[in-house]
Design a protein around this motif. Structure first.
Motif, PDB file in Angstrom:
ATOM      1  N   GLU A   1     -11.621  16.481  39.334  1.00 40.22           N
ATOM      2  CA  GLU A   1     -10.681  17.157  38.439  1.00 40.22           C
ATOM      3  C   GLU A   1      -9.564  16.175  38.089  1.00 40.22           C
ATOM      4  O   GLU A   1      -9.069  15.452  38.947  1.00 40.22           O
ATOM      5  CB  GLU A   1     -10.122  18.403  39.144  1.00 40.22           C
ATOM      6  CG  GLU A   1      -8.855  18.985  38.578  1.00 40.22           C
ATOM      7  CD  GLU A   1      -8.978  19.501  37.147  1.00 40.22           C
ATOM      8  OE1 GLU A   1      -9.963  20.173  36.814  1.00 40.22           O
ATOM      9  OE2 GLU A   1      -8.047  19.193  36.348  1.00 40.22           O
ATOM     10  N   ALA A   2      -9.161  16.171  36.817  1.00 41.54           N
ATOM     11  CA  ALA A   2      -8.174  15.186  36.363  1.00 41.54           C
ATOM     12  C   ALA A   2      -6.725  15.612  36.610  1.00 41.54           C
ATOM     13  O   ALA A   2      -5.864  14.756  36.807  1.00 41.54           O
ATOM     14  CB  ALA A   2      -8.378  14.924  34.872  1.00 41.54           C
ATOM     15  N   ALA A   3      -6.455  16.914  36.591  1.00 35.91           N
ATOM     16  CA  ALA A   3      -5.048  17.356  36.658  1.00 35.91           C
ATOM     17  C   ALA A   3      -4.541  17.375  38.097  1.00 35.91           C
ATOM     18  O   ALA A   3      -5.111  18.060  38.958  1.00 35.91           O
ATOM     19  CB  ALA A   3      -4.917  18.738  36.033  1.00 35.91           C
TER      20      ALA A   3
ATOM     21  N   ARG B   1      -9.008  13.909  42.782  1.00 35.67           N
ATOM     22  CA  ARG B   1      -8.413  13.664  41.462  1.00 35.67           C
ATOM     23  C   ARG B   1      -9.151  12.514  40.789  1.00 35.67           C
ATOM     24  O   ARG B   1      -9.112  11.370  41.254  1.00 35.67           O
ATOM     25  CB  ARG B   1      -6.927  13.329  41.595  1.00 35.67           C
ATOM     26  CG  ARG B   1      -6.291  13.263  40.234  1.00 35.67           C
ATOM     27  CD  ARG B   1      -4.801  13.167  40.294  1.00 35.67           C
ATOM     28  NE  ARG B   1      -4.276  13.279  38.947  1.00 35.67           N
ATOM     29  CZ  ARG B   1      -3.016  13.186  38.634  1.00 35.67           C
ATOM     30  NH1 ARG B   1      -2.110  12.992  39.579  1.00 35.67           N
ATOM     31  NH2 ARG B   1      -2.631  13.283  37.387  1.00 35.67           N
ATOM     32  N   ALA B   2      -9.831  12.812  39.718  1.00 33.77           N
ATOM     33  CA  ALA B   2     -10.579  11.781  38.992  1.00 33.77           C
ATOM     34  C   ALA B   2     -10.935  12.302  37.619  1.00 33.77           C
ATOM     35  O   ALA B   2     -11.229  13.495  37.453  1.00 33.77           O
ATOM     36  CB  ALA B   2     -11.870  11.434  39.739  1.00 33.77           C
ATOM     37  N   ALA B   3     -10.897  11.431  36.644  1.00 30.87           N
ATOM     38  CA  ALA B   3     -11.431  11.783  35.328  1.00 30.87           C
ATOM     39  C   ALA B   3     -12.949  11.800  35.446  1.00 30.87           C
ATOM     40  O   ALA B   3     -13.536  10.932  36.112  1.00 30.87           O
ATOM     41  CB  ALA B   3     -10.997  10.764  34.297  1.00 30.87           C
ATOM     42  N   VAL B   4     -13.587  12.787  34.837  1.00 31.99           N
ATOM     43  CA  VAL B   4     -15.056  12.832  34.853  1.00 31.99           C
ATOM     44  C   VAL B   4     -15.562  11.852  33.790  1.00 31.99           C
ATOM     45  O   VAL B   4     -15.337  12.036  32.600  1.00 31.99           O
ATOM     46  CB  VAL B   4     -15.567  14.257  34.563  1.00 31.99           C
ATOM     47  CG1 VAL B   4     -17.081  14.267  34.439  1.00 31.99           C
ATOM     48  CG2 VAL B   4     -15.112  15.220  35.652  1.00 31.99           C
TER      49      VAL B   4
ATOM     50  N   LEU C   1     -12.196  26.926  42.033  1.00 33.15           N
ATOM     51  CA  LEU C   1     -12.889  28.224  41.947  1.00 33.15           C
ATOM     52  C   LEU C   1     -14.372  28.115  42.311  1.00 33.15           C
ATOM     53  O   LEU C   1     -14.850  28.771  43.247  1.00 33.15           O
ATOM     54  CB  LEU C   1     -12.734  28.781  40.523  1.00 33.15           C
ATOM     55  CG  LEU C   1     -13.557  30.016  40.169  1.00 33.15           C
ATOM     56  CD1 LEU C   1     -13.154  31.208  41.021  1.00 33.15           C
ATOM     57  CD2 LEU C   1     -13.422  30.358  38.686  1.00 33.15           C
ATOM     58  N   PHE C   2     -15.110  27.278  41.584  1.00 30.74           N
ATOM     59  CA  PHE C   2     -16.549  27.169  41.863  1.00 30.74           C
ATOM     60  C   PHE C   2     -16.811  26.320  43.107  1.00 30.74           C
ATOM     61  O   PHE C   2     -17.790  26.547  43.819  1.00 30.74           O
ATOM     62  CB  PHE C   2     -17.301  26.589  40.657  1.00 30.74           C
ATOM     63  CG  PHE C   2     -17.152  27.408  39.395  1.00 30.74           C
ATOM     64  CD1 PHE C   2     -17.145  28.790  39.445  1.00 30.74           C
ATOM     65  CD2 PHE C   2     -17.011  26.798  38.159  1.00 30.74           C
ATOM     66  CE1 PHE C   2     -16.990  29.557  38.289  1.00 30.74           C
ATOM     67  CE2 PHE C   2     -16.862  27.546  36.995  1.00 30.74           C
ATOM     68  CZ  PHE C   2     -16.845  28.934  37.066  1.00 30.74           C
ATOM     69  N   THR C   3     -15.926  25.345  43.371  1.00 31.65           N
ATOM     70  CA  THR C   3     -16.104  24.492  44.567  1.00 31.65           C
ATOM     71  C   THR C   3     -16.155  25.374  45.818  1.00 31.65           C
ATOM     72  O   THR C   3     -17.001  25.187  46.703  1.00 31.65           O
ATOM     73  CB  THR C   3     -14.931  23.495  44.702  1.00 31.65           C
ATOM     74  OG1 THR C   3     -14.574  23.003  43.421  1.00 31.65           O
ATOM     75  CG2 THR C   3     -15.279  22.348  45.626  1.00 31.65           C
TER      76      THR C   3
HETATM   77  C1  LIG Z   1     -12.314  24.999  31.722  1.00 30.68           C
HETATM   78  S1  LIG Z   1     -11.341  24.349  33.031  1.00 30.68           S
HETATM   79  C2  LIG Z   1     -12.383  24.742  34.403  1.00 30.68           C
HETATM   80  C3  LIG Z   1     -11.738  24.771  35.761  1.00 30.68           C
HETATM   81  C4  LIG Z   1     -12.508  25.504  36.845  1.00 30.68           C
HETATM   82  N1  LIG Z   1     -13.927  25.265  36.805  1.00 30.68           N
HETATM   83  C5  LIG Z   1     -12.230  26.994  36.796  1.00 30.68           C
HETATM   84  O1  LIG Z   1     -13.091  27.745  36.304  1.00 30.68           O
HETATM   85  O2  LIG Z   1     -11.147  27.422  37.221  1.00 30.68           O
HETATM   86  C6  LIG Z   1     -11.555  22.651  32.775  1.00 30.68           C
HETATM   87  C7  LIG Z   1     -10.852  21.761  33.753  1.00 30.68           C
HETATM   88  O3  LIG Z   1     -11.202  20.417  33.430  1.00 30.68           O
HETATM   89  C8  LIG Z   1     -10.088  19.582  33.639  1.00 30.68           C
HETATM   90  N2  LIG Z   1     -10.342  18.378  32.831  1.00 30.68           N
HETATM   91  C9  LIG Z   1     -10.239  18.225  31.490  1.00 30.68           C
HETATM   92  N3  LIG Z   1     -10.672  17.009  31.123  1.00 30.68           N
HETATM   93  C10 LIG Z   1     -11.074  16.378  32.257  1.00 30.68           C
HETATM   94  C11 LIG Z   1     -11.640  15.104  32.532  1.00 30.68           C
HETATM   95  N4  LIG Z   1     -11.888  14.244  31.562  1.00 30.68           N
HETATM   96  N5  LIG Z   1     -11.939  14.797  33.794  1.00 30.68           N
HETATM   97  C12 LIG Z   1     -11.719  15.687  34.796  1.00 30.68           C
HETATM   98  N6  LIG Z   1     -11.192  16.908  34.602  1.00 30.68           N
HETATM   99  C13 LIG Z   1     -10.864  17.254  33.352  1.00 30.68           C
HETATM  100  C14 LIG Z   1      -8.896  20.431  33.238  1.00 30.68           C
HETATM  101  O4  LIG Z   1      -7.717  19.973  33.878  1.00 30.68           O
HETATM  102  C15 LIG Z   1      -9.338  21.821  33.732  1.00 30.68           C
HETATM  103  O5  LIG Z   1      -8.879  22.064  35.037  1.00 30.68           O
END
Ligand SMILES: C[S@@+](CC[C@H](N)C(=O)[O-])C[C@H]1O[C@@H](n2cnc3c(N)ncnc32)[C@H](O)[C@@H]1O
Length: 460
Positions: A335-337, A358-361, A316-318
């Motif tokens: 993004e992790a999922a 795809r990466a954990a933050v 969305l924001f990207t």
């Molecule tokens: C509140 S949503 C925001 C998504 C996007 N910004 C939007 O507004 O549509 C949070 C996102 O963070 C992802 N997420 C949760 N923990 C994460 C992590 N440790 N590393 C990366 N992504 C993560 C979730 O899968 C989810 O898609």
């Protein structure tokens, strides 16, 4: 005052079940109001500041803190109104905690909580107003704060009926409708069906009124004999709620697409998005559009600049940031999922200078991303309820890359938990940054939840 800051339980004669008269003070983080009795703090549901109530203690955490439900209002606040939802009463559905509060007053309570968290956790005095989003719902629901919620995960009662859990309980309150649910969600036909062999049923609607249904089931995780033995002694991991796998058996969620489209369609910021039925999308029908506009306004990006979008979801924001920097710029999302990353690839197909990886933050992932981009002008983050945390914040605040700018000129933080936001802002102010702006939105009417968009900038 915040529930998580209370001291650990100590041995004390239990107050559980006692009825006490209480004078209600202010609202606390989490939506319950604070009262005091014989030196103890009591978080009381279904009350409002200034009220005098008879309350029953529902939980005694020992020492100094209890929870209670108001069972009789002896002197009521002018902000009190009859709950529009028939399931919103003590012992009823635990889904909405502000059904008894007039809408404008709900926003006032949320503003108080955000300001208090900033004061307590970030040492900042900041005036907060919570802005209305409406609901976009037809037939007068807009004014009533109903009909907005486009995704609901219903629990399954032992007899297969769908409902939502009672407050802090496993008991499922069966529902035949959910008044805050959007059309097709709150009145979904799935609510009349019996669901046998599944644990939860999720219903999600898109901008075109299409509705997808997913079922979730907890299934045991296969383990080797050794690991099984070890896991049985651990407390971690998601535990199965049923009996058939025994207590302590580790499980994972198995999801099945039951009905409706596999891809839901949304529009925001003048762009179209397709999102897998199980992936995150802003729940309130106006949120994606309004938050995108706010993020872009705060980012003030120019053509050719670079930006990082953390917790990027389906892009969305990207996508919005990519539009601002144009083809001579670059945007990287993390993004992790996996499902969301897959959706983002399609959603960003026409913007090849933007991608979601795809990466954990983590702190290391942020530092690596900034280095790879050779510096970034702006970082946007939209973390889950736990917030970013100190490590990720520090990596962002000190982000520097090659010949790029020494550090970003702005961090735009989209937050669904004001306490987590305030803690992360404190990390920023400790490291030479300042809060430059904050807007709060009522994206979750009838509940205590509130969404904030904060802008952090380095102190000049
Ligand atoms: C509140 S949503 C925001 C998504 C996007 N910004 C939007 O507004 O549509 C949070 C996102 O963070 C992802 N997420 C949760 N923990 C994460 C992590 N440790 N590393 C990366 N992504 C993560 C979730 O899968 C989810 O898609």
């Amino acid at each position: 005052m915040s529930e998580q800051d209370r001291p650990a339980p100590v041995d004390n004669p239990s107050w559980l079940g006692r009825r006490v008269e209480l004078r209600i003070e202010s609202v606390a983080h989490g939506g319950h109001c604070v009262a005091r009795h014989e030196g103890r703090v009591i978080f009381v549901r279904h009350t409002l500041p200034g009220e005098h109530v008879l309350a029953e203690i529902t939980e005694d955490r020992g020492g100094s803190f209890c929870r209670a439900d108001a069972v009789e209002v002896l002197a009521s606040s002018p902000d009190r109104m009859p709950p529009p939802c028939p399931y919103a009463h003590p012992g009823g559905c635990g889904g909405c905690d502000f059904q008894h509060v007039a809408l404008a007053a709900q926003r006032g309570l949320k503003a108080h909580v955000v300001a208090e968290q900033l004061r307590r956790l970030a040492a900042l005095e900041w005036p907060v107003t919570v802005e209305e989003l409406g609901s976009g719902a037809p037939d007068g629901n807009e004014r009533a704060g109903l009909g907005w919620r486009r995704r609901v995960r219903f629990a399954v009662a032992p007899d297969g009926q769908l409902g939502l859990r009672a407050h802090r309980s496993h008991t499922v309150i069966a529902l035949d409708h959910c008044p805050i649910g959007a059309p097709g969600v709150g009145d979904s036909s799935v609510l009349g069906a019996r669901w046998i062999g599944v644990d939860e049923v999720e219903v999600a609607a898109d901008d075109e009124g299409e509705v997808a249904v997913l079922s979730h089931r907890e299934v045991p995780v296969r383990q080797s004999r050794d690991r099984k033995h070890h896991a049985g002694k651990q407390h971690g991991g998601k535990q199965h709620a049923g009996q058939q796998h025994g207590r302590g058996t580790r499980t994972r969620t198995s999801t099945e697409h039951v009905a409706g489209p596999e891809l839901l369609r949304y529009s925001a910021g003048g762009r179209h998005f397709e999102v897998s039925a199980g992936s995150f999308w802003q729940t309130h029908p106006r949120a994606a559009d309004v938050f995108t506009e706010q993020v872009l306004a705060a980012a003030e990006l120019a053509a050719g600049e670079k930006a990082l979008d953390l917790y990027a979801g389906s892009g969305l924001f990207t996508a919005a940031l990519a539009g601002a920097v144009g083809p001579s710029g670059q945007v990287l999302g993390l993004e992790a999922a996996g499902g969301a990353v897959h959706d983002a690839a399609s959603n960003l197909a026409a913007l090849p200078w933007a991608r979601v990886r795809r990466a954990a933050v983590t702190g290391a992932a942020v530092t690596a991303a900034v280095t790879e981009l050779d510096g970034v002008a702006v970082i946007v983050l939209d973390p889950p309820r736990t917030g970013a945390g100190r490590e990720v914040m520090s990596a962002m605040l000190s982000a520097a890359g090659g010949s790029g700018p020494a550090r970003p000129r702005a961090i735009v933080y989209v937050a669904c938990d004001p306490a987590a936001l305030a803690r992360d802002i404190r990390t920023a102010t400790d490291e030479g940054w300042q809060l430059a702006g904050l807007r709060a939105f009522d994206a979750f009417p009838m509940t205590h939840h509130v969404e904030c968009i904060a802008v952090l900038r380095p102190v000049a």
